[in-house]
Design a protein around this motif. Sequence first.
Motif, PDB file in Angstrom:
ATOM      1  N   ARG A 261       0.819  -1.216   0.000  1.00  0.00           N
ATOM      2  CA  ARG A 261       0.000   0.000   0.000  1.00  0.00           C
ATOM      3  C   ARG A 261       0.848   1.261   0.000  1.00  0.00           C
ATOM      4  O   ARG A 261       0.315   2.377  -0.093  1.00  0.00           O
ATOM      5  N   GLY A 262       2.166   1.105   0.136  1.00  0.00           N
ATOM      6  CA  GLY A 262       3.047   2.258   0.138  1.00  0.00           C
ATOM      7  C   GLY A 262       3.094   3.012   1.449  1.00  0.00           C
ATOM      8  O   GLY A 262       3.528   4.171   1.487  1.00  0.00           O
ATOM      9  N   THR A 263       2.669   2.362   2.545  1.00  0.00           N
ATOM     10  CA  THR A 263       2.638   3.047   3.839  1.00  0.00           C
ATOM     11  C   THR A 263       3.725   2.564   4.798  1.00  0.00           C
ATOM     12  O   THR A 263       3.775   3.002   5.948  1.00  0.00           O
ATOM     13  N   LEU A 264       4.591   1.658   4.341  1.00  0.00           N
ATOM     14  CA  LEU A 264       5.711   1.196   5.154  1.00  0.00           C
ATOM     15  C   LEU A 264       6.934   1.034   4.271  1.00  0.00           C
ATOM     16  O   LEU A 264       6.894   0.327   3.264  1.00  0.00           O
ATOM     17  N   ARG A 265       8.006   1.702   4.665  1.00  0.00           N
ATOM     18  CA  ARG A 265       9.276   1.554   3.960  1.00  0.00           C
ATOM     19  C   ARG A 265      10.398   1.666   4.981  1.00  0.00           C
ATOM     20  O   ARG A 265      10.463   2.630   5.748  1.00  0.00           O
ATOM     21  N   ILE A 266      11.280   0.670   5.009  1.00  0.00           N
ATOM     22  CA  ILE A 266      12.422   0.682   5.918  1.00  0.00           C
ATOM     23  C   ILE A 266      13.687   0.732   5.065  1.00  0.00           C
ATOM     24  O   ILE A 266      14.034  -0.257   4.410  1.00  0.00           O
ATOM     25  N   PRO A 267      14.380   1.858   5.049  1.00  0.00           N
ATOM     26  CA  PRO A 267      15.565   1.979   4.198  1.00  0.00           C
ATOM     27  C   PRO A 267      16.748   1.191   4.745  1.00  0.00           C
ATOM     28  O   PRO A 267      16.843   0.928   5.952  1.00  0.00           O
ATOM     29  N   VAL A 268      17.637   0.805   3.860  1.00  0.00           N
ATOM     30  CA  VAL A 268      18.881   0.142   4.246  1.00  0.00           C
ATOM     31  C   VAL A 268      19.970   1.205   4.320  1.00  0.00           C
ATOM     32  O   VAL A 268      20.303   1.832   3.313  1.00  0.00           O
ATOM     33  N   GLU A 269      20.514   1.413   5.519  1.00  0.00           N
ATOM     34  CA  GLU A 269      21.559   2.415   5.672  1.00  0.00           C
ATOM     35  C   GLU A 269      22.889   1.934   5.103  1.00  0.00           C
ATOM     36  O   GLU A 269      23.624   2.690   4.462  1.00  0.00           O
ATOM     37  N   LYS A 270      23.189   0.641   5.317  1.00  0.00           N
ATOM     38  CA  LYS A 270      24.475   0.130   4.837  1.00  0.00           C
ATOM     39  C   LYS A 270      24.398  -1.374   4.653  1.00  0.00           C
ATOM     40  O   LYS A 270      23.761  -2.082   5.442  1.00  0.00           O
ATOM     41  N   SER A 271      25.074  -1.870   3.603  1.00  0.00           N
ATOM     42  CA  SER A 271      25.190  -3.304   3.351  1.00  0.00           C
ATOM     43  C   SER A 271      26.643  -3.726   3.509  1.00  0.00           C
ATOM     44  O   SER A 271      27.558  -2.964   3.204  1.00  0.00           O
ATOM     45  N   TYR A 272      26.844  -4.971   3.967  1.00  0.00           N
ATOM     46  CA  TYR A 272      28.179  -5.506   4.219  1.00  0.00           C
ATOM     47  C   TYR A 272      28.308  -6.865   3.555  1.00  0.00           C
ATOM     48  O   TYR A 272      27.369  -7.670   3.606  1.00  0.00           O
TER      49      TYR A 272
END
Length: 297
Positions: A261-272
């Motif tokens: 629905r476009g109401t939840l987004r959790i960004p990735v700050e950094k990948s390892y």
Amino acid sequence: MKMISFAEFGGPEVLRLVDAEEPHAGPGQVRVAVRAAGVNPVDWRLREGQVLGAHPIELPAGVGLDAAGVVDEVGEGVGGVEVGDFVFGEGASTYAEFAVLSAWARMPAGLTFEEAAGYPSVVETAVRVLREVGVEAGQTLLVSGASGGVGTAVLQIARVRGIRVIGTAGVVNQDYLRSLGAVATTYGEGWVERVRDLGRVDAALDLAGSGVLGELVELTGDPAKVISIADLDAPEFGVRFSGVAGSVPEALAEAVDLISRGTLRIPVEKSYPLADAAAAHVDSQAGHTRGRRVVVV
């Protein structure tokens, strides 16, 4: 296969990239070829031997609960999923090339594996603590340490539920909290007065374990209206420490719905890279995360 393991409790230096036998899906499970694994505070707490009462482990042990990947084995009694499906969910020893999941859902369209790996535990935790703290639509929730993965999920889920949120974070994360619908303020000297100026607080969540439980009880007026996921001294303040997972499948279903629905987004700050899992733990323990950290396989 390659996996991250530790043979003794201790700091990040005990983590090793080792060769191990591949796990296989048992009844009610699926195995995935892992593409990314979420980095959670419980990962390094277990590595240090902090929470063995709730999560007993036998050494040597793998690391990781969350993963996103491609299903390559389906266990007995499992329906609704096939080899080749892209899924995200929770299991064990997910910092590895292959991992067994006990709860999963199909990845929503548009998510990368790295993004998907950041959702399972934090959404389950967010849904759980919102339920346990008993905050309702129209009330105000104070979230201490609001910019990390769980805070990012809490703020957005609370907004969907009609809950007003005051979030504390560092200066650099104030605009980030506002973008998620929170009323933002900084922690540090004078923070209690700054929160009081923003209005009544009906309930509070401690997500950072920064020694503020006494103040949260003071602001809410009732230790029963405060929940911590990060301060093991919570019982000394009459505060509940929430460390036992609820229904992961229900949380994943809610995550899929909100993401779609476009109401939840959790960004990735950094990948390892997998071999740099120790560095991921160092950064996770340092805090100040905006969103999630993930290990890429």
